[in-house]
Each structure stands twice: as structure tokens, then as C-alpha cells.
Motif scaffolding. Structure first.
Motif, mmCIF file in Angstrom:
data_model
loop_
_atom_site.group_PDB
_atom_site.id
_atom_site.type_symbol
_atom_site.label_atom_id
_atom_site.label_comp_id
_atom_site.label_asym_id
_atom_site.label_seq_id
_atom_site.Cartn_x
_atom_site.Cartn_y
_atom_site.Cartn_z
ATOM 1 N N THR A 390 0.857 -1.192 0.000
ATOM 2 C CA THR A 390 0.000 0.000 0.000
ATOM 3 C C THR A 390 0.887 1.234 0.000
ATOM 4 O O THR A 390 1.804 1.346 0.825
ATOM 5 C CB THR A 390 -0.906 0.027 1.245
ATOM 6 N N ASN A 391 0.615 2.113 -0.934
ATOM 7 C CA ASN A 391 1.362 3.371 -1.023
ATOM 8 C C ASN A 391 2.878 3.146 -1.122
ATOM 9 O O ASN A 391 3.667 3.871 -0.520
ATOM 10 C CB ASN A 391 1.040 4.278 0.181
ATOM 11 N N ALA A 392 3.259 2.114 -1.880
ATOM 12 C CA ALA A 392 4.693 1.825 -2.078
ATOM 13 C C ALA A 392 5.266 2.859 -3.035
ATOM 14 O O ALA A 392 4.749 3.049 -4.133
ATOM 15 C CB ALA A 392 4.867 0.412 -2.630
ATOM 16 N N LYS A 393 6.346 3.519 -2.615
ATOM 17 C CA LYS A 393 6.834 4.669 -3.366
ATOM 18 C C LYS A 393 8.210 4.455 -3.977
ATOM 19 O O LYS A 393 9.085 3.826 -3.390
ATOM 20 C CB LYS A 393 6.876 5.914 -2.466
ATOM 21 N N GLY A 394 8.355 5.004 -5.160
ATOM 22 C CA GLY A 394 9.640 5.117 -5.824
ATOM 23 C C GLY A 394 9.818 6.553 -6.289
ATOM 24 O O GLY A 394 9.046 7.445 -5.898
ATOM 25 N N LEU A 395 10.805 6.778 -7.135
ATOM 26 C CA LEU A 395 11.115 8.154 -7.506
ATOM 27 C C LEU A 395 11.661 8.223 -8.931
ATOM 28 O O LEU A 395 12.358 7.306 -9.388
ATOM 29 C CB LEU A 395 12.152 8.730 -6.534
ATOM 30 N N VAL A 396 11.335 9.309 -9.618
ATOM 31 C CA VAL A 396 11.907 9.622 -10.928
ATOM 32 C C VAL A 396 12.666 10.937 -10.790
ATOM 33 O O VAL A 396 12.104 11.936 -10.306
ATOM 34 C CB VAL A 396 10.815 9.768 -12.013
ATOM 35 N N GLU A 397 13.940 10.953 -11.198
ATOM 36 C CA GLU A 397 14.767 12.151 -11.144
ATOM 37 C C GLU A 397 15.328 12.421 -12.529
ATOM 38 O O GLU A 397 15.895 11.524 -13.151
ATOM 39 C CB GLU A 397 15.918 11.982 -10.155
ATOM 40 N N THR A 417 11.778 16.149 -10.069
ATOM 41 C CA THR A 417 11.486 14.849 -9.476
ATOM 42 C C THR A 417 9.982 14.601 -9.508
ATOM 43 O O THR A 417 9.180 15.547 -9.491
ATOM 44 C CB THR A 417 11.980 14.745 -8.014
ATOM 45 N N ALA A 418 9.616 13.328 -9.568
ATOM 46 C CA ALA A 418 8.202 12.933 -9.514
ATOM 47 C C ALA A 418 8.126 11.560 -8.866
ATOM 48 O O ALA A 418 9.067 10.759 -8.933
ATOM 49 C CB ALA A 418 7.590 12.898 -10.912
ATOM 50 N N ALA A 419 7.002 11.291 -8.226
ATOM 51 C CA ALA A 419 6.852 10.051 -7.462
ATOM 52 C C ALA A 419 6.334 8.905 -8.315
ATOM 53 O O ALA A 419 5.600 9.099 -9.286
ATOM 54 C CB ALA A 419 5.908 10.279 -6.281
ATOM 55 N N ILE A 420 6.747 7.704 -7.940
ATOM 56 C CA ILE A 420 6.124 6.465 -8.403
ATOM 57 C C ILE A 420 5.380 5.888 -7.201
ATOM 58 O O ILE A 420 5.959 5.753 -6.119
ATOM 59 C CB ILE A 420 7.182 5.457 -8.878
ATOM 60 N N VAL A 421 4.094 5.589 -7.365
ATOM 61 C CA VAL A 421 3.306 5.056 -6.253
ATOM 62 C C VAL A 421 2.517 3.843 -6.722
ATOM 63 O O VAL A 421 1.808 3.912 -7.738
ATOM 64 C CB VAL A 421 2.337 6.115 -5.676
ATOM 65 N N ILE A 422 2.644 2.755 -5.985
ATOM 66 C CA ILE A 422 1.861 1.554 -6.264
ATOM 67 C C ILE A 422 0.801 1.408 -5.176
ATOM 68 O O ILE A 422 1.120 1.445 -3.989
ATOM 69 C CB ILE A 422 2.770 0.309 -6.319
ATOM 70 N N ALA A 428 -2.794 10.403 0.867
ATOM 71 C CA ALA A 428 -1.437 10.089 1.311
ATOM 72 C C ALA A 428 -0.394 10.517 0.296
ATOM 73 O O ALA A 428 0.772 10.223 0.432
ATOM 74 C CB ALA A 428 -1.313 8.577 1.578
ATOM 75 N N GLY A 429 -0.821 11.223 -0.781
ATOM 76 C CA GLY A 429 0.121 11.649 -1.822
ATOM 77 C C GLY A 429 0.178 10.608 -2.903
ATOM 78 O O GLY A 429 0.029 9.415 -2.656
ATOM 79 N N SER A 430 0.299 11.034 -4.098
ATOM 80 C CA SER A 430 0.329 10.103 -5.224
ATOM 81 C C SER A 430 1.421 10.493 -6.187
ATOM 82 O O SER A 430 2.053 11.534 -6.066
ATOM 83 C CB SER A 430 -1.028 10.103 -5.937
ATOM 84 N N GLY A 431 1.632 9.647 -7.155
ATOM 85 C CA GLY A 431 2.674 9.911 -8.146
ATOM 86 C C GLY A 431 2.128 10.680 -9.304
ATOM 87 O O GLY A 431 1.313 11.572 -9.134
ATOM 88 N N GLY A 432 2.559 10.299 -10.488
ATOM 89 C CA GLY A 432 2.091 10.972 -11.683
ATOM 90 C C GLY A 432 3.135 11.901 -12.227
ATOM 91 O O GLY A 432 4.305 11.637 -12.145
ATOM 92 N N GLN A 433 2.700 13.033 -12.718
ATOM 93 C CA GLN A 433 3.586 13.886 -13.492
ATOM 94 C C GLN A 433 4.329 14.861 -12.597
ATOM 95 O O GLN A 433 3.795 15.379 -11.625
ATOM 96 C CB GLN A 433 2.765 14.663 -14.532
ATOM 97 N N GLY A 434 5.585 15.159 -12.997
ATOM 98 C CA GLY A 434 6.370 16.134 -12.278
ATOM 99 C C GLY A 434 5.678 17.483 -12.316
ATOM 100 O O GLY A 434 5.253 17.934 -13.356
ATOM 101 N N GLY A 435 5.571 18.150 -11.176
ATOM 102 C CA GLY A 435 4.937 19.457 -11.139
ATOM 103 C C GLY A 435 3.430 19.387 -11.146
ATOM 104 O O GLY A 435 2.754 20.406 -11.153
ATOM 105 N N GLY A 436 2.844 18.182 -11.167
ATOM 106 C CA GLY A 436 1.397 18.024 -11.134
ATOM 107 C C GLY A 436 0.771 18.142 -12.489
ATOM 108 O O GLY A 436 1.341 18.671 -13.432
ATOM 109 N N GLY A 437 -0.458 17.628 -12.631
ATOM 110 C CA GLY A 437 -1.193 17.747 -13.886
ATOM 111 C C GLY A 437 -0.840 16.654 -14.857
ATOM 112 O O GLY A 437 0.018 15.819 -14.619
#
Length: 476
Positions: A390-397, A417-422, A428-437
Motif C-alpha cells: 500500500t502506497n509503495a513509493k519510488g522516484l523519478v529524477e 522529481t516525480a513520485a512512483i506510487v503503487i 497520502a500523496g500520489s505519483g504521476g507527473q512532475g509538477g502536477g497535472g
């Protein structure tokens, strides 16, 4: 594979095979044998001074490598080079070279190439120029060539190696174009001995050129025969050509008619080059934004993580001349996710130059050298969940700081940077696109950064075309 060879009477030239393999491999005990045949009296191989090539008379030469040899689909050149010389009395003679490539564990590969003893001439390019231009503005590249030999030159050509910023403002029917740029022009006119000829190419600096900055163009003059040999070789070898013919009138050089008898080649290419250096005025930079991803799945499921980066512009990033990736992306894989498929252009990060978190599983992805403004590159990782998470996070840089030659002038580092979330949890915060949207994927961008590609040499001519090629077997 060996291009056809034109050697000037009374001079010499390098015979340079290009080698490819269907996949990356390491070869041992490699050797290339060259053998002349046909009406080639006065034509001979010359053994090199370093001892890697051994002559067997004047018409046979074997070159070997005393070390392991890495070969792959991108091809290599500069190995197994042989020097071929021709006496003045051999003018007009023709024949062929048969090459045989051998290595441990593979069947020998044999190819043939034509040999022509041509009339030697000499072209000398004009001086380089420096111009200051604003992005989007027009400018002219003034080109000059002199026939410094004592013979009439029957046709000349010019090859252009210009940065992406150079955009052709007008087309000509005797020139060839791709992606808005002129690649070659052929002048089917005579150039008189000692005479100087000029022409001018109209350009426009692309509006998305980074500023302040610079752009560079190199131009090489060839004889018409050397140019035709190059085109024939590219077609034979499966390379993409210099593009389509222009739709306008002819670009001209002053010419006078003269009788023609034998093929011509330029044995001295050192003075054939001219350059145009642009100082780009103004101020506009590049904003790379990281693109993250979200996914949902249970233990044992395989999910796809499409991650990458977008060039928000306004400037295109062009690193083609230095041969590096425009964008370097570091991907941190979430815990309890096993990578089962790695996209082209990405490899496991295993040293400090690319790792940003020594405790995490990371991959590094390289874009192509040219990354146009308003386009996105995504790499799709396949990961298998080894537990219910749940809410497992990674990262894109994208382009994280390093002690290396990496793009460091991003105009907005907040979206690098942008998050990877499974299996994200609401709130609790989510991933998706850098800067939102949401960022649309537009344009075409090659994800695999494969270096500068194969270098072409035909009739002693350095080619500028980085092209895709059909690869189906070991070839020499």
C-alpha cells in the motif's frame, strides 16, 4: 562491408571497412584479408608501420588485432584499415578488392568492392565565419570553394553537418533535405583550375533554440564522383540517404563547359572543410520535468510503470555534437517490486556516477541527444509485486546533480522529481507527473541513446549521416 574505393593516380588512400554484428558480442583472434584482382597494374597495398598488417606481395594484405574485439549493431570503423597506393601510370584502371573477415567461433565473411584509379584533384574550402543571430531570425551561410588543382573539376558537392538549430529558409532542387535541414547539394558544373566559386545558403535559426548559446555547422566539399560513390555505398549498405530533393530552383556555382574523360577524386580532404559558428542572442532555456507513475495490483501481479521526462521548453535541448544524452533519468523502483522487463535505453544503475540512493534499486535511462521542446519521453518498466503493498513509493529524477557532463541549466528545478506510487492511498500523496497535472506525449523521440551511430567512410569521404541500418547477420 567495404565501400567502393577511388584512389588518385600517384597518391594513396585508406581502405576502411565497416563492421556490424546482429547483437553485441566479443570476438577473438580477428583478422581481415584484402586481395586485389582485375586490371590493377601499378596498384598495391602498403603495410602499416605499426605491424598490425602484413603484406603478401603487392596485391594481398592481412590485418589482425592482438586483442579482443567488441562488435555490435551500431557498427565500428577504424579497425583493419589498409593503405592502397596507385602509380601515375595506373590512371583509369579498374578492378576489385575481396575482403575476408575471420574470428574464432564464426563463419568467415567475404565481400567485394570496386577499385578505380581516378584523376587526382584538390578542392579547398573557404574560411569559416562567425555570426550573431537571435532565435527565429534568418541568416545566410556564405560558402566558398577553390579548385586548386591544374585540372578542370567536373562537378562538386557539399555535405552539411549542422546543429538542429539550423533550419533551411529556402529549398533548392539540387539539394537534399530532412527534418527541415539541408544535408547535401550537388553542383553538376565544371570548376576551372585555380578558380574560386561562391554560393550562399539561406537559413533561419529555429525559434526554440536555447539562448544565450551557440550553434555550429560544418560543411565539407567533395568531387561529384566521390559524392556519387558515397550515395551508392549508403544505398548498398542499407543506410538512410540524405533525404528528399528540394522543391525550389537550382542553387548554382559559376561554371564553364569542359570535356570529360576519367573519374576524379580528391586525395587530400584536410582542406575541404568550412564552418559557420552562430552566437545565439537572447534568453530562453529548457525546463525538463520528471514524469512519475501510479499503478494498482496485488501480490504476484505484474504492473507497468511508464516513467520519463518532458521538455516543457521553450528551448530544444541538442547535445548531438558532443554525443551525449539530452536528458538522464534515474528511476528508483519501489520496495517489494521486482523488475521483470527493462525498456530499451535503460540499464541497472550500479556505480556512483548514476546512483542517487545507494540503498535502493535504481535504473538509469538515457534520452537521445536531441530532445525537442514540448515533447515527452517515457520508458515502460514491468514490475512484479512480491507482496501486497500500500502506497509503495519510488522516484523519478531527471538530470540530478553529478560530477559529470550532464545538463545542469534547467530553468525550473522544482519539477525535476516525480513520485512512483503503487496502490496509492487517498490523501497520502500520489505519483504521476512532475509538477502536477497531465502531460501529453507529443512528437517522436528515440528513447535509446546509442552514441553517435555508425560513421560512414566511402571513397575516403567522411559521411555525416547517422542512420538506421538493416542488421541480420555478422557482416564485414
Amino acid at each position: 562491408m567495404l565501400p567502393d574505393v577511388a584512389v588518385a593516380a600517384g597518391a594513396g588512400t585508406q581502405v576502411a571497412p565497416i563492421l556490424f554484428a546482429e547483437k553485441d558480442t566479443v570476438l577473438y583472434n580477428t583478422a581481415m584479408t584484402f586481395e586485389l584482382s582485375g586490371d590493377l597494374d601499378g596498384v598495391a597495398f602498403k603495410a602499416d608501420e605499426f605491424g598490425d598488417c602484413q603484406a603478401d606481395g603487392a596485391t594481398k594484405l592481412t590485418c589482425s588485432l592482438p586483442f579482443e574485439f567488441d562488435l555490435g549493431p551500431d557498427g565500428v570503423i577504424g579497425y583493419f584499415e589498409a593503405e592502397l597506393t596507385a602509380a601515375k601510370t595506373a590512371l583509369g584502371k579498374t578492378g576489385k578488392i575481396t575482403t575476408t573477415f575471420t574470428a574464432d567461433g564464426i563463419a568467415k565473411v567475404t565481400t567485394t568492392a570496386g577499385v578505380t584509379v581516378a584523376e587526382g584533384v584538390d578542392l579547398a574550402a573557404g574560411k569559416g565565419s562567425k555570426i550573431s543571430v537571435k532565435a527565429g531570425a534568418g541568416f545566410d551561410a556564405k560558402l566558398q570553394v577553390t579548385n586548386t588543382s591544374d585540372k578542370v573539376l567536373h562537378g562538386a558537392a557539399i555535405i552539411f553537418n549542422t546543429d538542429y538549430a539550423f533550419s533551411s529558409a529556402r529549398e533548392f532542387s539540387n539539394c537534399r533535405y530532412s527534418d527541415g535541414q539541408v544535408n547535401t547539394c550537388l553542383f553538376e558544373q565544371d570548376l576551372q583550375p585555380g578558380a574560386t566559386y561562391r554560393t550562399s545558403l539561406p537559413y533561419r535559426l529555429r525559434p526554440d533554440t536555447a539562448a544565450p548559446g551557440g550553434a555550429y555547422g560544418e560543411m565539407q566539399w567533395l568531387t561529384g564522383d566521390d559524392y556519387q560513390d558515397l550515395l551508392e555505398y549508403m544505398d548498398k549498405a542499407g543506410y538512410e540517404g540524405p533525404g528528399r530533393a528540394g522543391k525550389g530552383g537550382k542553387l548554382g556555382l559559376t561554371a564553364q563547359a569542359s570535356a570529360r574523360e576519367v573519374q576524379q577524386t580528391d586525395p587530400d580532404l584536410d582542406n575541404n572543410w568550412q564552418n559557420v559558428e552562430i552566437k545565439v542572442l537572447g534568453r530562453q532555456g529548457t525546463d525538463f520535468a520528471a514524469v512519475g507513475a501510479t499503478a494498482k495490483g496485488a501480490k504476484g501481479d505484474t504492473v507497468t510503470l511508464p516513467v520519463g521526462t518532458r521538455n516543457n521548453g521553450p528551448a530544444t535541448r541538442d547535445a548531438s555534437r558532443i554525443g551525449s544524452a539530452a536528458a538522464t533519468v534515474i528511476v528508483t523502483i519501489p520496495a517489494q517490486a521486482k523488475v521483470v522487463s527493462v525498456p530499451d535505453g535503460c540499464t541497472k544503475a550500479e556505480d556512483d556516477s548514476v546512483k542517487t540512493n545507494p540503498k535502493a534499486l535504481q535504473y538509469v535511462c538515457f534520452s537521445s541527444p536531441l530532445f525537442k521542446a514540448k515533447t515527452t519521453v517515457l520508458w515502460k518498466f514491468g514490475v512484479q509485486l512480491t507482496a501486497d503493498v500500500t502506497n509503495a513509493k519510488g522516484l523519478v529524477e531527471v538530470n540530478p546533480p553529478c560530477q559529470c557532463e550532464r545538463f545542469a541549466k534547467d530553468t525550473n528545478k522544482k519539477n525535476d522529481t516525480a513520485a512512483i506510487v503503487i496502490n496509492p492511498v487517498a490523501g497520502a500523496g500520489s505519483g504521476g507527473q512532475g509538477g502536477g497535472g497531465s502531460l501529453p506525449i507529443t512528437g517522436s523521440q528515440t528513447a535509446l541513446f546509442g552514441g553517435a551511430g555508425a560513421v560512414l567512410v566511402a571513397a575516403g569521404v567522411l559521411g555525416f549521416f547517422v542512420a538506421r541500418r538493416r542488421r541480420t547477420r555478422f557482416e564485414a
